[in-house]
Design an enzyme around this catalytic site. Sequence first.
Site, PDB file in Angstrom:
ATOM      1  N   ARG A 241      57.060   3.789  55.339  1.00 41.77           N
ATOM      2  CA  ARG A 241      56.201   4.675  54.669  1.00 41.77           C
ATOM      3  C   ARG A 241      56.892   6.884  55.210  1.00 41.77           C
ATOM      4  O   ARG A 241      56.542   6.591  56.095  1.00 41.77           O
ATOM      5  CB  ARG A 241      55.105   5.197  54.363  1.00 41.77           C
ATOM      6  CG  ARG A 241      54.954   3.772  52.508  1.00 41.77           C
ATOM      7  CD  ARG A 241      54.494   3.786  51.702  1.00 41.77           C
ATOM      8  NE  ARG A 241      55.043   3.182  50.594  1.00 41.77           N
ATOM      9  CZ  ARG A 241      55.536   1.711  50.818  1.00 41.77           C
ATOM     10  NH1 ARG A 241      56.950   2.240  50.500  1.00 41.77           N
ATOM     11  NH2 ARG A 241      54.995   1.222  49.428  1.00 41.77           N
ATOM     12  N   GLU A 270      57.918  12.911  49.393  1.00 40.59           N
ATOM     13  CA  GLU A 270      59.231  11.774  47.919  1.00 40.59           C
ATOM     14  C   GLU A 270      58.752  11.848  46.756  1.00 40.59           C
ATOM     15  O   GLU A 270      57.414  12.559  46.197  1.00 40.59           O
ATOM     16  CB  GLU A 270      59.000  10.496  47.810  1.00 40.59           C
ATOM     17  CG  GLU A 270      59.944   9.724  48.146  1.00 40.59           C
ATOM     18  CD  GLU A 270      59.658   7.963  48.612  1.00 40.59           C
ATOM     19  OE1 GLU A 270      59.664   8.086  49.704  1.00 40.59           O
ATOM     20  OE2 GLU A 270      60.368   6.864  47.863  1.00 40.59           O
ATOM     21  N   HIS A 288      65.254   5.812  48.251  1.00 38.28           N
ATOM     22  CA  HIS A 288      63.661   4.866  48.954  1.00 38.28           C
ATOM     23  C   HIS A 288      64.678   3.163  48.236  1.00 38.28           C
ATOM     24  O   HIS A 288      63.794   2.822  46.985  1.00 38.28           O
ATOM     25  CB  HIS A 288      62.251   5.102  47.890  1.00 38.28           C
ATOM     26  CG  HIS A 288      61.583   4.215  48.353  1.00 38.28           C
ATOM     27  ND1 HIS A 288      60.289   4.316  48.630  1.00 38.28           N
ATOM     28  CD2 HIS A 288      61.614   3.190  49.154  1.00 38.28           C
ATOM     29  CE1 HIS A 288      58.665   3.743  49.196  1.00 38.28           C
ATOM     30  NE2 HIS A 288      60.205   2.959  49.285  1.00 38.28           N
TER      31      HIS A 288
END
Length: 322
Positions: A241, A270, A288
């Site tokens: 993450r 993000e 991602h």
Amino acid sequence: MKNIYITRQIPEIAVEMLRAKGYSIDMNMKEAIPSQTDIIEALQRKPYDAVITLLTDKINAKIFDAVPNIKLFANYATGFDNIDVVEARKRGILVTNTPGNYAYCIAEHTIALMIGLTTRMVEADTFVRAGKYQGWDPMLFVGTDLEKKTLGLIGAGRIGERVAHHASRGFDMPVIYYDVVRNEKIEKEYGAKYYPKVEDVLKLADVVSLHVPLLDSTKHLINDARLKMMKPTAFLINTSRGPVVDEKALVKALQRGTIRGAGLDVFELEPKLVEGLAELPNVILTPHIASARESARNEMAKIAADNVIDFLEKGTVKNLVY
Ligand code: GLV
């Protein structure tokens, strides 16, 4: 009839499984990521019994207050840091995730980032496409080896374990690792050496790969001070993450040569990138997509649908996250 809402399009298999149970399904087909307001508006249109959410949906008290009747948020992801689990638990709301057999996808993507960085493959591809290739040159895009370099895992769960497998079996890489719990399997099968401190792994590894969930304790786990402990020749890979890494500090470290390069599939803010990151030649950035395979996406859809079905049919769920 039970009503289920899905906040964005996921593979059809989930819809088929839920329809087969006689449920009514509304799946938001818009491409844009819905805001909290969009989600609340959608959920207030009908008395929904359960929702399948995505990791881009921020689910917290605001949503729980707006739709108190909904008692299951089935997240379509292994990670669930997008959901305020503490608040959900307090209110008796169930939260599930989709921890299926697709750790291999993330492990493969991790290895791809490692190979991409050490071979300078993306830089070289950009160079060739730009018409800059003038003929063979012994000094052109000289990279580094992976073979026999030390892999340092921060986090040795299912994904870390698979990365250890590829690295040790495929590239003869000694594996060292840090985790809050020891993983006997990687010690026995891949000879991985455990270090009780993150710092020890950072100091010794040639490639550091992050495989931890995002928790209060892992936010900015890789910060300015810890980047400075890494070897100047080391690479950092993050497929976990974004906020696990202080991205501003990382950009500085990459600009100054504190470390050699980074491969990132996730970003702190993000989908935004911290200033300067995209200009760096020594990074590979992917959006991602480590689990973006048909196999994994379908499996995630099946698990999310099963979580909803179990909840509605039996009142219990397999993949409760707390
Ligand atoms: C993807 O990032 C996931 O958590 O499944």
